[in-house]
Design a protein around this motif. Structure first.
Motif, PDB file in Angstrom:
ATOM      1  N   GLU A 321     -31.671  -6.086  16.903  1.00  0.00           N
ATOM      2  CA  GLU A 321     -30.738  -6.170  18.034  1.00  0.00           C
ATOM      3  C   GLU A 321     -31.116  -5.181  19.131  1.00  0.00           C
ATOM      4  O   GLU A 321     -31.088  -5.521  20.325  1.00  0.00           O
ATOM      5  CB  GLU A 321     -29.316  -5.927  17.557  1.00  0.00           C
ATOM      6  CG  GLU A 321     -28.762  -7.044  16.693  1.00  0.00           C
ATOM      7  CD  GLU A 321     -27.372  -6.734  16.174  1.00  0.00           C
ATOM      8  OE1 GLU A 321     -26.735  -5.794  16.702  1.00  0.00           O
ATOM      9  OE2 GLU A 321     -26.920  -7.421  15.241  1.00  0.00           O
ATOM     10  N   VAL A 332     -26.400 -10.765  28.002  1.00  0.00           N
ATOM     11  CA  VAL A 332     -25.750 -11.416  26.871  1.00  0.00           C
ATOM     12  C   VAL A 332     -25.741 -10.427  25.712  1.00  0.00           C
ATOM     13  O   VAL A 332     -26.641  -9.595  25.577  1.00  0.00           O
ATOM     14  CB  VAL A 332     -26.498 -12.729  26.506  1.00  0.00           C
ATOM     15  CG1 VAL A 332     -27.951 -12.461  26.204  1.00  0.00           C
ATOM     16  CG2 VAL A 332     -25.830 -13.435  25.343  1.00  0.00           C
ATOM     17  N   ASP A 333     -24.724 -10.491  24.870  1.00  0.00           N
ATOM     18  CA  ASP A 333     -24.601  -9.588  23.735  1.00  0.00           C
ATOM     19  C   ASP A 333     -25.755  -9.830  22.760  1.00  0.00           C
ATOM     20  O   ASP A 333     -25.869 -10.919  22.183  1.00  0.00           O
ATOM     21  CB  ASP A 333     -23.264  -9.838  23.041  1.00  0.00           C
ATOM     22  CG  ASP A 333     -23.019  -8.899  21.878  1.00  0.00           C
ATOM     23  OD1 ASP A 333     -23.903  -8.057  21.587  1.00  0.00           O
ATOM     24  OD2 ASP A 333     -21.945  -8.995  21.252  1.00  0.00           O
ATOM     25  N   ALA A 335     -26.208  -8.868  19.745  1.00  0.00           N
ATOM     26  CA  ALA A 335     -25.765  -9.200  18.388  1.00  0.00           C
ATOM     27  C   ALA A 335     -25.413 -10.683  18.283  1.00  0.00           C
ATOM     28  O   ALA A 335     -25.771 -11.360  17.309  1.00  0.00           O
ATOM     29  CB  ALA A 335     -24.572  -8.333  18.004  1.00  0.00           C
ATOM     30  N   TRP A 336     -24.712 -11.179  19.276  1.00  0.00           N
ATOM     31  CA  TRP A 336     -24.372 -12.604  19.295  1.00  0.00           C
ATOM     32  C   TRP A 336     -25.626 -13.452  19.374  1.00  0.00           C
ATOM     33  O   TRP A 336     -25.762 -14.466  18.669  1.00  0.00           O
ATOM     34  CB  TRP A 336     -23.463 -12.887  20.491  1.00  0.00           C
ATOM     35  CG  TRP A 336     -23.121 -14.336  20.675  1.00  0.00           C
ATOM     36  CD1 TRP A 336     -22.123 -15.028  20.066  1.00  0.00           C
ATOM     37  CD2 TRP A 336     -23.794 -15.275  21.528  1.00  0.00           C
ATOM     38  NE1 TRP A 336     -22.118 -16.345  20.484  1.00  0.00           N
ATOM     39  CE2 TRP A 336     -23.131 -16.513  21.382  1.00  0.00           C
ATOM     40  CE3 TRP A 336     -24.866 -15.179  22.403  1.00  0.00           C
ATOM     41  CZ2 TRP A 336     -23.524 -17.649  22.080  1.00  0.00           C
ATOM     42  CZ3 TRP A 336     -25.268 -16.315  23.101  1.00  0.00           C
ATOM     43  CH2 TRP A 336     -24.597 -17.526  22.929  1.00  0.00           C
ATOM     44  N   LEU A 337     -26.562 -13.031  20.226  1.00  0.00           N
ATOM     45  CA  LEU A 337     -27.781 -13.811  20.418  1.00  0.00           C
ATOM     46  C   LEU A 337     -28.600 -13.858  19.125  1.00  0.00           C
ATOM     47  O   LEU A 337     -29.108 -14.917  18.735  1.00  0.00           O
ATOM     48  CB  LEU A 337     -28.599 -13.193  21.557  1.00  0.00           C
ATOM     49  CG  LEU A 337     -29.702 -14.039  22.188  1.00  0.00           C
ATOM     50  CD1 LEU A 337     -29.196 -15.387  22.618  1.00  0.00           C
ATOM     51  CD2 LEU A 337     -30.322 -13.292  23.365  1.00  0.00           C
ATOM     52  N   ALA A 339     -27.491 -13.557  16.108  1.00  0.00           N
ATOM     53  CA  ALA A 339     -26.785 -14.411  15.144  1.00  0.00           C
ATOM     54  C   ALA A 339     -27.027 -15.890  15.434  1.00  0.00           C
ATOM     55  O   ALA A 339     -27.235 -16.689  14.505  1.00  0.00           O
ATOM     56  CB  ALA A 339     -25.288 -14.100  15.175  1.00  0.00           C
ATOM     57  N   GLN A 340     -27.012 -16.258  16.710  1.00  0.00           N
ATOM     58  CA  GLN A 340     -27.248 -17.652  17.077  1.00  0.00           C
ATOM     59  C   GLN A 340     -28.668 -18.078  16.719  1.00  0.00           C
ATOM     60  O   GLN A 340     -28.887 -19.196  16.216  1.00  0.00           O
ATOM     61  CB  GLN A 340     -27.005 -17.845  18.577  1.00  0.00           C
ATOM     62  CG  GLN A 340     -25.577 -17.560  19.034  1.00  0.00           C
ATOM     63  CD  GLN A 340     -24.572 -18.465  18.367  1.00  0.00           C
ATOM     64  OE1 GLN A 340     -24.746 -19.678  18.307  1.00  0.00           O
ATOM     65  NE2 GLN A 340     -23.507 -17.874  17.851  1.00  0.00           N
TER      66      GLN A 340
END
Length: 494
Positions: A321, A332-333, A335-337, A339-340
């Protein structure tokens, strides 16, 4: 008995080239006067000469930091390869070198046009022009020339006018001139498409990893020019303008005032004079909608910059991350990216995800914006993606930024091409070089053994995949594109 060296007559005087494996080569032909006398101002044509001038050595590169070759403000030279001085009307392919508007020259052996000439019966031109602050420092408002933020592009226009006026003497057709370039050179291509002064000087174009959507805005451009002057220790533009080149080059290495890292970043400037609009914002230039255009990118652009990290093989789920956050430009976050992407590609390693995410959220968006804008105009546009991986380090870098240069020039035999000197690379080079040659010749890259290459449309998003198996895919990496589409792309430091 060997044939004599070729001598061609230009409007400014005669030049003598050399013969190289069936190709006539002319290196270091002067197309403009010494820019020391027009520093930060529009270039001037050269003074005519009486004697036959040797054109067998490359001219000096433009002033730049970290120079790898001789530099000089007397840098407006071009190089030319042609089959014959026979009055032929061959397509002309003019290449603009990369280096982020700041580095490089048209003299790199990778840009040698001999193989393109041999396989395509074309004329190939490369050139040097002013770079970095000398070519794109914007001094309007502080006593400098109002066009100073784009004089590097004006140098290119002067070179293209030279082509219009002289290329017939070298067996070329002034009515069929293609401009193409990679990285910063590709960015210059799309900028020239948006420039009124440049558009009449070429008929087709190709941008390779030239992701520019916007130019530098005038206020940020002024801040950068002011930072350059401050780094040189002066506040008067008149004093600054007459300082020794070496001191100005050293001062260009100061930290960029907008991004807070790296050296001062100079590029094409929205000056409302030479460049009156951004290249692809808010749309593609309507006046250039009929120009046939190839838009290309590599599948793993950021492998070029991430090479030390990827080769170290130390990216893991704990540091991924943080490394993603350092590399992306979309806000964009991370962590979210991550995970996606883990959900999209569950079999990929952390290093492979770093390469995919950084490319998609840094180097890919600009190409999509360009292609989509052209598709809305129904302009003749073809998109490609290079998937062929570089062989070094067991392919861990993927198909990285710059890897398509040696392929398009059919120079994969050179180590600097980094494609490997293999039959697979040679076959791919044949296909890519021939497609570019056909664009120059007919305005359409289709033909030969290439699978049918449909124009790019918003419905199908047809993209030629250049790999060991050449094929067309509709909307390649579509899931990644849809994931990132709602997040705007903003060019750093613009």
């Amino acid at each position: 008995m060997s044939a004599p060296d070729p001598v061609a007559t230009t409007r400014h005087g005669r030049v003598r080239g050399s013969r190289e494996a069936g190709v006539l080569a002319f290196r270091g032909i002067r197309y403009g006067a010494d820019t020391r006398h027009t520093r930060f101002d529009r270039p001037r044509p050269p003074v005519a000469w009486a004697d036959v001038v040797p054109a067998t050595q490359y001219g000096p590169a433009a002033p730049q930091t970290r120079a790898e070759e001789r530099i000089s403000e007397d840098c407006l030279f071009l190089n030319l390869w042609t089959p014959a001085l026979d009055g032929g009307r061959r397509p002309v392919m003019v290449y603009l070198h990369g280096g982020a508007h700041a580095h490089g020259s048209g003299s790199d052996p990778l840009y040698d046009g001999g193989n393109l000439v041999r396989r395509g019966d074309v004329v190939v031109v490369t050139l040097n022009h002013r770079l970095a602050g000398f070519g794109y420092g914007y001094f309007a408002g502080v006593g400098g020339p109002p066009e100073s933020g784009n004089v590097g592009n004006l140098d290119i226009c002067l070179a293209l006018r030279w082509v219009q006026n002289n290329i017939a003497a070298f067996g070329g057709d002034p009515g069929r001139v293609m401009i193409f370039g990679q990285s910063g050179g590709g960015a210059k291509v799309v900028t020239l498409i948006a420039m009124e002064e440049a558009r009449p000087l070429f008929s087709t174009a190709a941008t390779m990893s030239g992701q520019h959507v916007t130019a530098i805005g005038p206020m940020n451009a002024r801040r950068r020019a002011a930072a350059w002057m401050a780094a040189a220790g002066v506040s008067s533009f008149d004093t600054f303008r007459h300082m020794p080149m070496e001191q100005l080059v050293e001062a260009m290495g100061a930290t960029d005032p907008i991004e807070g890292k790296g050296s001062i970043s100079f590029a094409s400037t929205l000056d409302h004079r030479v460049l009156k609009r951004h290249p692809f914002h808010p749309d593609a230039p309507a006046e250039a909608s009929g120009v046939p255009l190839i838009i290309g990118n590599t599948h793993d652009e950021t492998g070029y910059w991430l090479a030390p990290i990827l080769k170290a093989r130390d990216t893991d789920w704990h540091n991924l991350e943080a490394r993603v956050a350092q590399q992306i430009v979309k806000d964009v976050d991370p962590a979210w990216l991550v995970a996606q992407y883990r959900a999209l590609y569950p079999q990929r390693s952390p290093g492979q995800l770093l390469l995919a995410i950084s490319t998609a959220a840094r180097s890919w968006p600009g190409h999509l914006i360009q292609a989509e804008a052209r598709a809305r105009q129904q302009g003749p546009t073809w998109m490609y993606q290079l998937d062929f991986p570089a062989p070094e380090s067991d392919g861990i870098l993927g198909a990285f930024h710059t890897l398509d240069i040696g392929l398009v020039f059919a120079n994969t035999h050179l180590a600097s091409a980094r494609t490997g000197n293999t039959p697979d690379a040679a076959r791919l080079a044949d296909a890519m070089a021939d497609a570019f040659i056909r664009l120059a010749r007919t305005g359409d890259p289709n033909g030969g053994n290439l699978p049918h290459w449909p124009r790019f449309t918003l419905d199908d998003r047809a993209t030629m995949i250049f790999d060991r198996q050449i094929r067309v895919e509709n909307d390649p990496r579509g899931a990644e594109r849809r994931l990132l589409a709602p997040i705007p792309y903003i060019k750093p430091g613009g």
